[in-house]
Motif scaffolding. Structure first.
Motif, short mmCIF file in Angstrom:
data_model
loop_
_atom_site.label_atom_id
_atom_site.label_comp_id
_atom_site.label_asym_id
_atom_site.label_seq_id
_atom_site.Cartn_x
_atom_site.Cartn_y
_atom_site.Cartn_z
N ALA A 27 39.96 34.57 35.58
CA ALA A 27 38.55 34.18 35.47
C ALA A 27 38.41 32.81 36.14
O ALA A 27 38.63 31.77 35.51
CB ALA A 27 38.12 34.12 34.01
N TYR A 37 44.86 38.80 33.86
CA TYR A 37 43.40 38.58 33.88
C TYR A 37 43.15 37.23 34.54
O TYR A 37 43.82 36.24 34.23
CB TYR A 37 42.86 38.57 32.45
N GLU A 62 37.48 36.07 27.17
CA GLU A 62 38.35 36.54 28.24
C GLU A 62 39.66 37.10 27.67
O GLU A 62 40.20 38.09 28.18
CB GLU A 62 38.62 35.40 29.22
#
Length: 331
Positions: free
Chosen positions: A226, A224, A263
């Motif tokens: 961000a 992931y 997140e």
């Protein structure tokens, strides 16, 4: 050590002890039949699962002693290389796993003979110690203290592993995410930046990281991003030895990096969606203390009754001791 244990089998039963011969089909059948008698439900150790374990870099049949009878394997244990940091010093350990005696010879002391033989093989090949996990209530767990004294080993129960589990909703099938080189880079970076105060930390080569993230049977890795913040979770799909078998995903590496709580939640949900789309009905995660589990608790994971006790043996002068946390795989 082998000579000292030679008398543990009777003269009327003379199995042949040597390195595993690679007959994975026969081994899987023996393991599944034997473990089906255990009161604690185990994973389904299929031929594919066992073959994949030996694809781990550095694995060798020489570190997998097996006992053979007239019709095939009747006892087995395997050791897999693990490089770790113990306090501030590096060590090479053997992770002991899959210790099994056939239903036809249980109670004959063959499991002890195999375990002791693997210890000696590990010493002969220059390893610094071994680590193994025993199920609470299992016979091997009860025997470990006395067995270690008998073999004059410096062994300590260092940790007890509990598990968090969650049921998963069925999801439409979809292809698994492609693991690229940048994912391997991220995995190695985040695994190398775990807190310095962790006393036992697994160290990775790139080949080992590639096996973990994409080459092992059932591998799942989801990253992931961000902005500049990044994290990655890894695990693998397998089955529980139930009737019928149930597919489960086991979370292994919780490398949240510097992701924010929302997140981290999204990363976990992405991971679980991938697993559910490939048939997983349950997720399980060991509680090892090296990484925050707040997100799992908030995502409906609950503690199970399963407990594994962790035994660490050193013969290089290092002193094992009880720990509050560790980073190693539970196999």
């Amino acid at each position: 050590m082998r000579d000292a244990l030679a008398g543990m089998t009777t003269s009327s039963f003379l199995p042949v002890l040597g390195a595993f011969r690679g007959d994975f089909g026969a081994l899987a059948a023996m393991v599944q039949k034997s473990w089906a008698e255990n009161p604690n439900q185990s994973l389904l150790y299929s031929e594919e699962f066992l073959r994949s374990a030996f694809d781990y870099p550095g694995s060798s049949f020489d570190l997998a002693p097996a006992l053979y009878g007239v019709s095939g394997p009747i006892g087995f244990v395997a050791g897999f290389p693990r490089s770790v940091r113990w306090d501030d010093r590096s060590a090479r350990l053997i992770l002991n796993s899959f210790l099994t005696a056939s239903t036809t010879v249980k109670g004959a002391g063959l499991g002890i003979r195999l375990w002791a033989d693997l210890v000696e093989r590990s010493r002969d090949q220059g390893y610094d110690g071994t680590i193994n996990f025993c199920v609470e209530g299992d016979g091997m767990n009860r025997m470990m203290p006395s067995l270690s004294r008998f073999l004059k080993l410096n062994t300590t129960r260092i940790f007890s592993v509990e598990f968090l589990i969650r049921l998963l909703r069925p999801a439409p099938p979809e292809p698994p995410p492609q693991i690229c080189e940048s994912d391997i880079d991220l995995f190695m970076e985040l695994a190398s930046t775990l807190p310095d105060n962790l006393p036992l930390v697994r160290l990775w080569t790139r080949a080992e990281a590639e096996w973990q993230c994409r080459r092992r049977a059932g591998a799942i890795a989801v990253s992931y991003h961000a902005g500049a913040r990044r994290g990655i979770l890894t695990g693998y799909m397998t089955q529980v030895a139930s009737t019928p078998p149930v597919t489960v995903v086991l979370l292994e590496d919780l490398l949240w990096g510097d992701l924010e709580p929302t997140e981290r939640t999204e990363l976990l949900e992405r991971f679980l969606r991938v697993a559910a789309s490939q048939g997983a009905r349950t997720a399980s995660c060991p509680v090892l203390g090296y990484s925050s589990l707040d997100i799992l608790a908030a995502s409906r994971f609950r503690r199970s009754r399963r407990v594994l006790h962790t035994y660490l043996t050193f013969w290089n002068g290092f002193q094992p001791r009880p720990l509050d946390a560790l980073y190693i795989d539970v196999l």
